[in-house]
Design an enzyme around this catalytic site. Sequence first.
Site, PDB file in Angstrom:
ATOM      1  N   GLU A 109       0.675  -1.217   0.006  1.00  0.00           N
ATOM      2  CA  GLU A 109      -0.303   0.082  -0.140  1.00  0.00           C
ATOM      3  C   GLU A 109       0.834   1.400   0.082  1.00  0.00           C
ATOM      4  O   GLU A 109       0.520   2.277  -0.535  1.00  0.00           O
ATOM      5  CB  GLU A 109      -0.845   0.057   1.333  1.00  0.00           C
ATOM      6  N   HIS A 168     -10.300  -5.831   7.896  1.00  0.00           N
ATOM      7  CA  HIS A 168     -10.842  -5.592   6.656  1.00  0.00           C
ATOM      8  C   HIS A 168     -12.075  -4.862   6.678  1.00  0.00           C
ATOM      9  O   HIS A 168     -12.362  -3.980   5.716  1.00  0.00           O
ATOM     10  CB  HIS A 168     -11.231  -7.077   6.114  1.00  0.00           C
TER      11      HIS A 168
END
Length: 325
Positions: A60, A129
């Site tokens: 990321e 998540h």
Amino acid sequence: MAQMTMIQAITDALRTELKNDENVLVFGEDVGKNGGVFRATENLQKEFGEDRVFDTPLAESGIGGIAIGLGLQGYRPVPEIQFFGFLFEVMDSVAGQMSRMRYRSGGRYNSPITIRSPFGGGVHTPEMHADSLEGLMAQTPGLKVVIPSSPYDAKGLLISSIRDNDPVIFLEHMKLYRSFREDVPEEEYTIPLGVASVKREGKDLSIITYGAMVQESIKAAEELEKEGYSVEVIDLRTIAPLDIDTIIASVEKTGRAIVVQEAQKQAGIAANVVAEINDRAILSLDAPVLRVTAADTVFAFSQAEPVWLPNYKDVIETAKKVLNF
């Protein structure tokens, strides 16, 4: 018009902007050939090529750095963070770089970047998540934060986000991806950022909310109507900046309000709305403004999600406290 789910509306918005502007680039983990973990980018690489829609490594921080560099070179990057719980891996790029670019350069440069990411509970994801981290983004100056609650809004808001010259965090609630369909224009259209939507008119109580809690709030309002209460539901759509005018106009009309969010109470969006109401409309209130939120704990494991997450019954319970004050 076509009947679309939210995921279809998002794909349609991405396709629209890839066609309209050759500087729009879509990238992230598995967004290319696989079409993303939820298939939001399905077939886009096939249609627009690997130079416009491409996969990145599972990093990321690297995705954030690529987006910043491309934005400085005149592109309109649309990176995907596969799940928003992974925000911390790219936090410096988002909060320390993108958000400050226009100010830092005296307006010489900007970051026309739209970060898309799924989030939200109710679908039994693994840890990290589903976390609702929108509060971190909303309290970061320089960022716009958008959270649609329907397919129609998702397409119009995403097109507006991609065309915006400032960085936008575009959060997509996983439970809403395929939970219902509605009419969505097949042609392009935009919905302005920073403008809330009155999803349901009412005169006794204002419910101010966003994301998946819009559906829970509408359901609560429908149940309360059976008992003779007229409840207004405001969908913020953009949580940074807030549409203060719509919020205050509703509260001045009803005299009572509750704020509903899926995130923990300490997460901040609901608290900020309450503070704005108190600052601007306290003399219009006939009762305290209360909140419906998740508990101030780490996001519950999937077995405990139904207990931990707020739902329409919680909204009804809190609404009655305010209505009967």
